[in-house]
Design a protein around this motif. Structure first.
Motif, PDB file in Angstrom:
ATOM      1  N   SER A 396       0.819  -1.219   0.000  1.00 15.71           N
ATOM      2  CA  SER A 396       0.000   0.000   0.000  1.00 15.71           C
ATOM      3  C   SER A 396       0.848   1.262   0.000  1.00 15.71           C
ATOM      4  O   SER A 396       0.322   2.357   0.192  1.00 15.71           O
ATOM      5  CB  SER A 396      -0.927   0.016   1.226  1.00 15.71           C
ATOM      6  N   LYS A 397       2.166   1.128  -0.232  1.00 16.58           N
ATOM      7  CA  LYS A 397       3.042   2.301  -0.090  1.00 16.58           C
ATOM      8  C   LYS A 397       2.701   3.408  -1.078  1.00 16.58           C
ATOM      9  O   LYS A 397       2.746   4.591  -0.733  1.00 16.58           O
ATOM     10  CB  LYS A 397       4.511   1.894  -0.233  1.00 16.58           C
ATOM     11  N   TYR A 398       2.334   3.065  -2.311  1.00 12.05           N
ATOM     12  CA  TYR A 398       1.981   4.100  -3.290  1.00 12.05           C
ATOM     13  C   TYR A 398       0.631   4.742  -2.952  1.00 12.05           C
ATOM     14  O   TYR A 398       0.410   5.929  -3.232  1.00 12.05           O
ATOM     15  CB  TYR A 398       1.965   3.519  -4.696  1.00 12.05           C
ATOM     16  N   LEU A 399      -0.251   3.964  -2.339  1.00 15.29           N
ATOM     17  CA  LEU A 399      -1.535   4.525  -1.897  1.00 15.29           C
ATOM     18  C   LEU A 399      -1.309   5.521  -0.767  1.00 15.29           C
ATOM     19  O   LEU A 399      -1.972   6.566  -0.706  1.00 15.29           O
ATOM     20  CB  LEU A 399      -2.460   3.388  -1.442  1.00 15.29           C
ATOM     21  N   TRP A 400      -0.361   5.218   0.126  1.00 18.11           N
ATOM     22  CA  TRP A 400      -0.035   6.162   1.191  1.00 18.11           C
ATOM     23  C   TRP A 400       0.522   7.451   0.619  1.00 18.11           C
ATOM     24  O   TRP A 400       0.196   8.547   1.080  1.00 18.11           O
ATOM     25  CB  TRP A 400       0.974   5.545   2.167  1.00 18.11           C
ATOM     26  N   MET A 401       1.385   7.332  -0.390  1.00 17.85           N
ATOM     27  CA  MET A 401       1.938   8.521  -1.035  1.00 17.85           C
ATOM     28  C   MET A 401       0.817   9.381  -1.613  1.00 17.85           C
ATOM     29  O   MET A 401       0.841  10.618  -1.531  1.00 17.85           O
ATOM     30  CB  MET A 401       2.912   8.126  -2.142  1.00 17.85           C
ATOM     31  N   ALA A 402      -0.185   8.720  -2.203  1.00 16.91           N
ATOM     32  CA  ALA A 402      -1.313   9.457  -2.787  1.00 16.91           C
ATOM     33  C   ALA A 402      -2.099  10.207  -1.710  1.00 16.91           C
ATOM     34  O   ALA A 402      -2.498  11.361  -1.906  1.00 16.91           O
ATOM     35  CB  ALA A 402      -2.233   8.487  -3.534  1.00 16.91           C
ATOM     36  N   VAL A 403      -2.315   9.566  -0.557  1.00 15.77           N
ATOM     37  CA  VAL A 403      -3.055  10.200   0.534  1.00 15.77           C
ATOM     38  C   VAL A 403      -2.302  11.415   1.063  1.00 15.77           C
ATOM     39  O   VAL A 403      -2.884  12.501   1.243  1.00 15.77           O
ATOM     40  CB  VAL A 403      -3.308   9.188   1.677  1.00 15.77           C
ATOM     41  N   ILE A 404      -1.013  11.250   1.324  1.00 19.90           N
ATOM     42  CA  ILE A 404      -0.208  12.365   1.839  1.00 19.90           C
ATOM     43  C   ILE A 404      -0.177  13.518   0.835  1.00 19.90           C
ATOM     44  O   ILE A 404      -0.307  14.692   1.206  1.00 19.90           O
ATOM     45  CB  ILE A 404       1.232  11.893   2.143  1.00 19.90           C
ATOM     46  N   PHE A 405      -0.039  13.182  -0.446  1.00 19.94           N
ATOM     47  CA  PHE A 405      -0.038  14.215  -1.485  1.00 19.94           C
ATOM     48  C   PHE A 405      -1.363  14.977  -1.490  1.00 19.94           C
ATOM     49  O   PHE A 405      -1.381  16.218  -1.570  1.00 19.94           O
ATOM     50  CB  PHE A 405       0.217  13.575  -2.853  1.00 19.94           C
ATOM     51  N   ALA A 406      -2.474  14.256  -1.395  1.00 24.45           N
ATOM     52  CA  ALA A 406      -3.793  14.901  -1.406  1.00 24.45           C
ATOM     53  C   ALA A 406      -3.963  15.812  -0.199  1.00 24.45           C
ATOM     54  O   ALA A 406      -4.486  16.929  -0.322  1.00 24.45           O
ATOM     55  CB  ALA A 406      -4.893  13.838  -1.440  1.00 24.45           C
ATOM     56  N   ILE A 407      -3.522  15.373   0.977  1.00 32.02           N
ATOM     57  CA  ILE A 407      -3.631  16.197   2.184  1.00 32.02           C
ATOM     58  C   ILE A 407      -2.824  17.483   2.021  1.00 32.02           C
ATOM     59  O   ILE A 407      -3.285  18.579   2.379  1.00 32.02           O
ATOM     60  CB  ILE A 407      -3.159  15.409   3.427  1.00 32.02           C
ATOM     61  N   ILE A 408      -1.608  17.366   1.483  1.00 33.42           N
ATOM     62  CA  ILE A 408      -0.750  18.544   1.293  1.00 33.42           C
ATOM     63  C   ILE A 408      -1.401  19.538   0.327  1.00 33.42           C
ATOM     64  O   ILE A 408      -1.431  20.747   0.578  1.00 33.42           O
ATOM     65  CB  ILE A 408       0.637  18.118   0.779  1.00 33.42           C
ATOM     66  N   VAL A 409      -1.955  19.025  -0.776  1.00 36.40           N
ATOM     67  CA  VAL A 409      -2.602  19.896  -1.764  1.00 36.40           C
ATOM     68  C   VAL A 409      -3.802  20.602  -1.150  1.00 36.40           C
ATOM     69  O   VAL A 409      -3.982  21.818  -1.306  1.00 36.40           O
ATOM     70  CB  VAL A 409      -3.024  19.081  -3.005  1.00 36.40           C
ATOM     71  N   ILE A 410      -4.643  19.848  -0.438  1.00 33.21           N
ATOM     72  CA  ILE A 410      -5.841  20.433   0.174  1.00 33.21           C
ATOM     73  C   ILE A 410      -5.458  21.459   1.243  1.00 33.21           C
ATOM     74  O   ILE A 410      -6.118  22.488   1.401  1.00 33.21           O
ATOM     75  CB  ILE A 410      -6.720  19.310   0.767  1.00 33.21           C
ATOM     76  N   LEU A 411      -4.367  21.193   1.968  1.00 34.55           N
ATOM     77  CA  LEU A 411      -3.900  22.126   2.993  1.00 34.55           C
ATOM     78  C   LEU A 411      -3.369  23.415   2.386  1.00 34.55           C
ATOM     79  O   LEU A 411      -3.711  24.514   2.833  1.00 34.55           O
ATOM     80  CB  LEU A 411      -2.800  21.466   3.832  1.00 34.55           C
ATOM     81  N   LEU A 412      -2.554  23.305   1.344  1.00 38.60           N
ATOM     82  CA  LEU A 412      -1.875  24.473   0.783  1.00 38.60           C
ATOM     83  C   LEU A 412      -2.764  25.308  -0.129  1.00 38.60           C
ATOM     84  O   LEU A 412      -2.453  26.465  -0.405  1.00 38.60           O
ATOM     85  CB  LEU A 412      -0.617  24.029   0.016  1.00 38.60           C
ATOM     86  N   VAL A 413      -3.857  24.720  -0.613  1.00 38.14           N
ATOM     87  CA  VAL A 413      -4.756  25.456  -1.516  1.00 38.14           C
ATOM     88  C   VAL A 413      -6.150  25.502  -0.884  1.00 38.14           C
ATOM     89  O   VAL A 413      -7.031  24.696  -1.225  1.00 38.14           O
ATOM     90  CB  VAL A 413      -4.811  24.803  -2.914  1.00 38.14           C
ATOM     91  N   PRO A 414      -6.375  26.419   0.051  1.00 42.54           N
ATOM     92  CA  PRO A 414      -7.654  26.471   0.764  1.00 42.54           C
ATOM     93  C   PRO A 414      -8.869  26.622  -0.150  1.00 42.54           C
ATOM     94  O   PRO A 414      -9.957  26.140   0.188  1.00 42.54           O
ATOM     95  CB  PRO A 414      -7.502  27.701   1.677  1.00 42.54           C
ATOM     96  N   GLN A 415      -8.698  27.287  -1.290  1.00 43.83           N
ATOM     97  CA  GLN A 415      -9.846  27.530  -2.164  1.00 43.83           C
ATOM     98  C   GLN A 415     -10.440  26.242  -2.725  1.00 43.83           C
ATOM     99  O   GLN A 415     -11.595  26.234  -3.161  1.00 43.83           O
ATOM    100  CB  GLN A 415      -9.455  28.456  -3.321  1.00 43.83           C
ATOM    101  N   LEU A 416      -9.661  25.164  -2.714  1.00 41.08           N
ATOM    102  CA  LEU A 416     -10.217  23.880  -3.143  1.00 41.08           C
ATOM    103  C   LEU A 416     -11.362  23.464  -2.224  1.00 41.08           C
ATOM    104  O   LEU A 416     -12.324  22.823  -2.656  1.00 41.08           O
ATOM    105  CB  LEU A 416      -9.127  22.798  -3.138  1.00 41.08           C
ATOM    106  N   SER A 417     -11.276  23.839  -0.964  1.00 41.89           N
ATOM    107  CA  SER A 417     -12.336  23.542  -0.001  1.00 41.89           C
ATOM    108  C   SER A 417     -13.368  24.655   0.094  1.00 41.89           C
ATOM    109  O   SER A 417     -14.545  24.394   0.350  1.00 41.89           O
ATOM    110  CB  SER A 417     -11.736  23.305   1.393  1.00 41.89           C
ATOM    111  N   LEU A 418     -12.945  25.899  -0.127  1.00 35.67           N
ATOM    112  CA  LEU A 418     -13.802  27.050   0.164  1.00 35.67           C
ATOM    113  C   LEU A 418     -14.568  27.585  -1.031  1.00 35.67           C
ATOM    114  O   LEU A 418     -15.565  28.292  -0.862  1.00 35.67           O
ATOM    115  CB  LEU A 418     -12.951  28.177   0.763  1.00 35.67           C
ATOM    116  N   TRP A 419     -14.115  27.261  -2.245  1.00 38.14           N
ATOM    117  CA  TRP A 419     -14.737  27.861  -3.433  1.00 38.14           C
ATOM    118  C   TRP A 419     -16.196  27.466  -3.570  1.00 38.14           C
ATOM    119  O   TRP A 419     -17.070  28.325  -3.766  1.00 38.14           O
ATOM    120  CB  TRP A 419     -13.968  27.419  -4.690  1.00 38.14           C
ATOM    121  N   LEU A 420     -16.503  26.181  -3.431  1.00 36.52           N
ATOM    122  CA  LEU A 420     -17.880  25.729  -3.623  1.00 36.52           C
ATOM    123  C   LEU A 420     -18.820  26.233  -2.534  1.00 36.52           C
ATOM    124  O   LEU A 420     -19.937  26.690  -2.847  1.00 36.52           O
ATOM    125  CB  LEU A 420     -17.915  24.197  -3.718  1.00 36.52           C
ATOM    126  N   PRO A 421     -18.434  26.189  -1.243  1.00 39.14           N
ATOM    127  CA  PRO A 421     -19.325  26.781  -0.226  1.00 39.14           C
ATOM    128  C   PRO A 421     -19.611  28.255  -0.458  1.00 39.14           C
ATOM    129  O   PRO A 421     -20.741  28.720  -0.256  1.00 39.14           O
ATOM    130  CB  PRO A 421     -18.540  26.582   1.080  1.00 39.14           C
TER     131      PRO A 421
END
Length: 429
Positions: A396-421
């Motif tokens: 599952s090591k590549y799946l873990w890399m994908a999860v960590i990458f997604a968390i970093i992207v969502i953290l660093l780009v707040p508008q990904l979470s805030l634009w739709l609301p």
């Protein structure tokens, strides 16, 4: 609070149910206080259930259990298979898409992992999938489910942190899509490494996709109805849960015609168990949360973090690392109840939108379901797939890399979470 922390740690290590650990630890706080009466923890235990917004939790859980009995899950599985069958490791790709589609159905990573394991394990074994890869793809894709609305974790966070649940629901959609895409990319990369062929020779035709989507139309329309109702003020989050339950019954009886009286009773039985477990945690968390607030623990955490750095990004990074570690040892629901009152003020102080922070927090805590020593999703899939923890972790090591990458992207780009609301709830119609 030292005695409370020691009591909490000892009881947790002894294996006592977490709800009672929280309740006893809360009582220990009041035993050491001369200025507080011992009637307060009793009152707090009762008043925890008096929040009207809490009604959304049993309603959405009931609706999710009903949907699994009405044929909606079966139709979503068929759609996911049509969309991804032409890809390498098509069954694993299907788990990713199905988890995204199931976000509006089950809202539970554990429920999703359990259901999908039983669905896919026999076929994956027949297709000679590696046990570790098959179990990993199901477990990791299941953490997409809680952040696609209406996730129970989002409801708990919004209620306790006094954050708009409707905005949280809207905020989860784009991060959920990002999680799905990154997970599918990781599955594809792993499948190429293992030289796994696609399930079908060519991509499904547009007409086949359209026909299958029409069969799932009632499940696909549900999130749209949910957002329209909440955006227009037609119903509150709690009323939205009731609407969802009624909607599911109507679809199960008149559209798919698969909901029987026996299935309805079975859904009620499962819901009673699920709701009882969650509400017991919520009730017993009241005294402990009160003690943490009384002792100004949120302010102490804030002072500690600002003593290390004043950078919001670095503070958020420290919080995420802490949440990842905490999630490895304590159930995510418990951590949401405990940490939300402490960390939401910290997020506001450093200028992080509580909606954005909530998405990052829920996603990070959910990762604890995938890791030893108490990763429930991990144990569920490894048991069903008859797979060792070591094999599951290695493949599952590549799946873990994908999860960590997604968390970093969502953290660093707040508008990904805030634009739709902002688009849905701030715009005047």
């Amino acid at each position: 609070m030292t005695l409370v922390a020691i009591t909490f740690a000892i009881l947790l290590v002894m294996g006592m149910p977490v709800a009672f650990v929280m309740g006893i630890s809360g009582l220990m706080f009041f035993l050491g206080q001369e200025t507080l009466t011992f009637t307060i923890p009793v009152q707090l235990t009762v008043t925890q259930t008096q929040n009207f917004a809490m009604l959304a939790i049993p309603m959405f859980i009931f609706a999710g259990n009903l949907m699994n009995q009405t044929g909606i899950t079966k139709h979503l599985l068929k759609l996911a298979s049509v969309l991804t069958g032409h890809m390498r490791a098509g069954l694993s790709q299907t788990t990713c898409v199905l988890s995204a589609l199931m976000g509006g159905v089950s809202s539970s990573a554990i429920g999703d992992a359990s259901m999908q394991s039983r669905i896919f394990q026999p076929t994956m074994e027949e297709k000679k999938y590696s046990k570790g890869f098959g179990a990993g793809s199901v477990a990791f894709s299941s953490i997409i489910t809680p952040i696609i609305p209406p996730g129970t974790g989002l409801i708990l966070y919004g209620t306790i942190g006094e954050v708009s649940i409707g905005r949280l629901f809207a905020a989860g959609i784009i991060p959920g899509i990002i999680m799905t895409i990154t997970m599918m990319a990781a599955v594809n990369f792993t499948a190429r490494k293992l030289n796994m062929p696609p399930e079908r020779e060519k991509r499904a035709s547009n007409s086949e996709i359209f026909k299958t989507a029409i069969e799932c139309i009632w499940a696909l329309l549900f999130p749209i109805f949910l957002f329209i109702g909440m955006r227009t003020g037609f119903f509150t989050p709690s009323e939205a849960g009731a609407f969802t339950a009624v909607y599911t019954v109507v679809i199960g009886i008149f559209a798919y015609k698969e909901l029987t009286w026996e299935k309805f009773k079975h859904a009620i039985d499962i819901t009673v168990i699920d709701v009882g477990m969650i509400m017991l945690l919520i009730c017993f968390s009241g005294a402990l949360s009160y003690g943490l607030t009384w002792e100004s623990v949120p302010q102490s955490i804030m002072s500690f973090l600002f003593g290390i750095t004043s950078s919001p990004i670095l503070i958020m990074t420290l919080i995420i690392v802490f949440l990842l570690i905490a999630g490895m040892f304590v159930d995510s629901t418990v951590l949401i109840l405990l940490l939300t009152p402490m960390l939401v003020p910290v997020a506001r102080e450093i200028g992080v939108d509580p909606i954005h922070f909530g998405l990052v927090m829920i996603l990070t805590l959910t990762c604890g379901l995938l890791t030893p020593p108490v990763g429930v999703c991990m144990y569920v899939v490894c048991t069903i797939y008859d797979c060792s923890i070591g094999q599951y972790v290695r493949e599952s090591k590549y799946l873990w890399m994908a999860v960590i990458f997604a968390i970093i992207v969502i953290l660093l780009v707040p508008q990904l979470s805030l634009w739709l609301p902002e688009l849905i709830f701030s715009r005047k119609f």
